[in-house]
Design a protein around this motif. Structure first.
Motif, mmCIF file in Angstrom:
data_model
loop_
_atom_site.group_PDB
_atom_site.id
_atom_site.type_symbol
_atom_site.label_atom_id
_atom_site.label_comp_id
_atom_site.label_asym_id
_atom_site.label_seq_id
_atom_site.Cartn_x
_atom_site.Cartn_y
_atom_site.Cartn_z
ATOM 1 N N ASP A 163 -12.392 -3.763 5.045
ATOM 2 C CA ASP A 163 -11.977 -4.781 3.923
ATOM 3 C C ASP A 163 -12.595 -5.695 3.205
ATOM 4 O O ASP A 163 -13.165 -6.711 3.928
ATOM 5 N N HIS A 199 -14.191 2.074 5.986
ATOM 6 C CA HIS A 199 -14.506 1.028 5.523
ATOM 7 C C HIS A 199 -13.985 -0.416 6.152
ATOM 8 O O HIS A 199 -13.179 -0.290 7.127
ATOM 9 N N MET A 211 -8.834 8.237 2.823
ATOM 10 C CA MET A 211 -9.840 7.188 2.567
ATOM 11 C C MET A 211 -11.027 7.073 3.569
ATOM 12 O O MET A 211 -10.670 7.145 4.772
ATOM 13 N N LEU A 216 -1.000 -4.397 8.654
ATOM 14 C CA LEU A 216 0.020 -3.294 7.888
ATOM 15 C C LEU A 216 1.427 -3.266 8.679
ATOM 16 O O LEU A 216 1.327 -3.145 9.693
ATOM 17 N N LEU A 242 -3.771 0.712 -3.450
ATOM 18 C CA LEU A 242 -4.804 1.561 -3.068
ATOM 19 C C LEU A 242 -4.684 2.888 -3.573
ATOM 20 O O LEU A 242 -3.469 3.418 -3.894
ATOM 21 N N ARG A 249 5.336 7.033 1.466
ATOM 22 C CA ARG A 249 4.505 6.161 2.033
ATOM 23 C C ARG A 249 4.676 4.573 1.901
ATOM 24 O O ARG A 249 4.059 4.457 0.443
ATOM 25 N N ARG A 257 -8.240 6.424 6.527
ATOM 26 C CA ARG A 257 -6.924 7.259 6.411
ATOM 27 C C ARG A 257 -7.067 8.684 6.179
ATOM 28 O O ARG A 257 -7.928 9.075 5.373
ATOM 29 N N TRP A 290 -5.797 -5.248 12.292
ATOM 30 C CA TRP A 290 -7.147 -4.828 12.768
ATOM 31 C C TRP A 290 -8.003 -6.080 12.461
ATOM 32 O O TRP A 290 -7.759 -6.733 11.491
ATOM 33 N N ARG A 322 1.172 -5.162 3.302
ATOM 34 C CA ARG A 322 -0.075 -5.456 3.534
ATOM 35 C C ARG A 322 -0.123 -6.948 3.430
ATOM 36 O O ARG A 322 0.190 -7.493 2.571
ATOM 37 N N VAL A 361 1.022 -1.128 0.097
ATOM 38 C CA VAL A 361 -0.231 0.048 0.103
ATOM 39 C C VAL A 361 1.039 1.154 0.115
ATOM 40 O O VAL A 361 1.561 1.415 1.131
ATOM 41 N N HIS A 399 -11.912 1.042 9.169
ATOM 42 C CA HIS A 399 -10.908 1.735 9.303
ATOM 43 C C HIS A 399 -10.734 2.986 8.103
ATOM 44 O O HIS A 399 -11.614 2.731 7.277
ATOM 45 N N THR A 410 -3.816 6.023 10.059
ATOM 46 C CA THR A 410 -5.035 5.293 9.959
ATOM 47 C C THR A 410 -5.948 5.432 11.211
ATOM 48 O O THR A 410 -5.297 5.192 12.448
HETATM 49 C C1 OGA Z 1 -5.952 -1.053 3.613
HETATM 50 C C2 OGA Z 1 -6.194 0.378 3.978
HETATM 51 C C3 OGA Z 1 -5.146 2.352 5.027
HETATM 52 C C4 OGA Z 1 -3.849 3.043 5.218
HETATM 53 O O1 OGA Z 1 -4.607 -1.488 3.626
HETATM 54 O O2 OGA Z 1 -7.025 -1.755 3.641
HETATM 55 O O3 OGA Z 1 -7.263 0.656 4.068
HETATM 56 O O4 OGA Z 1 -3.577 3.650 6.162
HETATM 57 N N1 OGA Z 1 -5.091 0.943 4.437
HETATM 58 O O5 OGA Z 1 -2.962 2.828 4.392
#
Ligand code: OGA
Ligand code: MN
Length: 282
Positions: free
Chosen positions: A114, A112, A109, A127, A104, A269, A260, A251, A273, A91, A258, A139
């Motif tokens: 996953d 949601h 974000m 992560l 992503l 960044r 972001r 999580w 994952r 990610v 979650h 996050t």
């Molecule tokens: C994910 C996600 C959030 C982030 O990996 O599913 O939503 O902080 N990541 O990168």
């Protein structure tokens, strides 16, 4: 982590916030005893989010740790070609010649869970922070047991047995404002979900992907969803994680959402994952 903890293998935990989360200290994820592994699992079921700091993990180490959470195969649910090894993706906004691109979009974000658009969604996600921006890109995690429990009794009764359509269509965001793409992956799940391990009920809808409540006129469905999202996103149910390099955070997608926060797209960044195995929804 103190020297003492390293030497004796003493595992300690501390809460991350009033909303949810625990930091587990005194473990090296490359080399866990069965007892330490069980402590991490117990802390995860109890606190929804587990953080382990100062880790150094190869891709293989991370997959091995992911498998300790049990279940079947690890699968990101994204394009298989992006998976480096089983279920492992990046990610990230950084393109590297020796690595597949991140899965992503950049920046903010919304909340949601996953894979909620799949028949069997992933039970949790991990992560590992490799590079982080100097600010932003936090996050956020929302405890959906707590938001369910806080609802007025009449609302709990009203939503019992309702089902909602969840759609993966990031091109239409939030999904409810437009007509979701007809061939976007989607699935109907209960609005109130029961966790298979804790048996607690949680609110299994989310602002990013829940499009509508089945069998309800659109206006009424939009109003009810907005009401539920507002409960889920109450500040007292949320923990905001400020990343440090070496953080490993897992999580539970069944009882936590979650999101972001935004970050400067010129800053790097890089997160690695693992998506934990899929499960039926009760
Ligand atoms: C994910 C996600 C959030 C982030 O990996 O599913 O939503 O902080 N990541 O990168
Ligand atoms: Mn996600």
């Amino acid at each position: 982590m103190s020297e003492q903890a390293q030497v004796t293998g003493v595992v300690t935990t501390r809460p991350l916030s009033d909303a949810l989360g625990a930091e587990v200290r005194g473990v090296d994820l490359r080399n866990l005893s069965a007892e330490q592994n069980q402590k991490i699992l117990d802390a995860w079921h109890e606190n929804l989010v587990v953080l382990i700091r100062n880790q150094t993990l190869s891709e293989e180490d991370q997959v091995r740790f992911g498998k300790l959470f049990g279940g079947g195969a690890l699968s990101s649910g994204h394009i298989p070609a992006l998976e480096r090894v089983e279920g492992l993706v990046y990610v990230t906004n950084v393109k590297q010649p020796d690595r597949p691109d991140g899965i992503l979009p950049d920046g903010e974000m919304q909340f949601h869970s996953d894979q909620c658009y799949r028949d069997h969604p992933s039970k949790g996600t991990m992560l590992y922070a490799i590079e982080i921006p100097s600010e932003g890109g936090n996050t956020l995690f929302a405890n959906t047991y707590k938001s369910y429990e806080a609802l007025p009794e009449a609302v709990k009764q009203k939503i019992e047995g309702l089902r909602a359509l969840n759609v993966y269509d990031y091109g239409v965001n939030p999904t409810r404002c437009g007509q979701p793409n007809a061939d976007a992956p989607s699935h109907v799940h209960p609005v109130v979900r029961t966790h298979p391990v804790t048996r607690r009920k949680s609110l299994f809808v989310n602002r990013l992907m829940t499009a509508r409540i089945e069998g309800m006129p659109k206006e009424e469905s939009d109003a009810l969803l907005d009401y539920l999202f507002a409960y889920q996103e109450r500040p007292e149910f949320i923990y905001s994680h400020r990343w440090q390099v070496g953080d490993v955070l897992i999580w539970d997608n069944r009882c936590a959402l979650h999101a972001r926060t935004d970050f400067d797209s010129k800053q790097r960044r890089v997160m690695r994952r693992i998506t934990l195995p899929a499960e039926a929804v009760e």
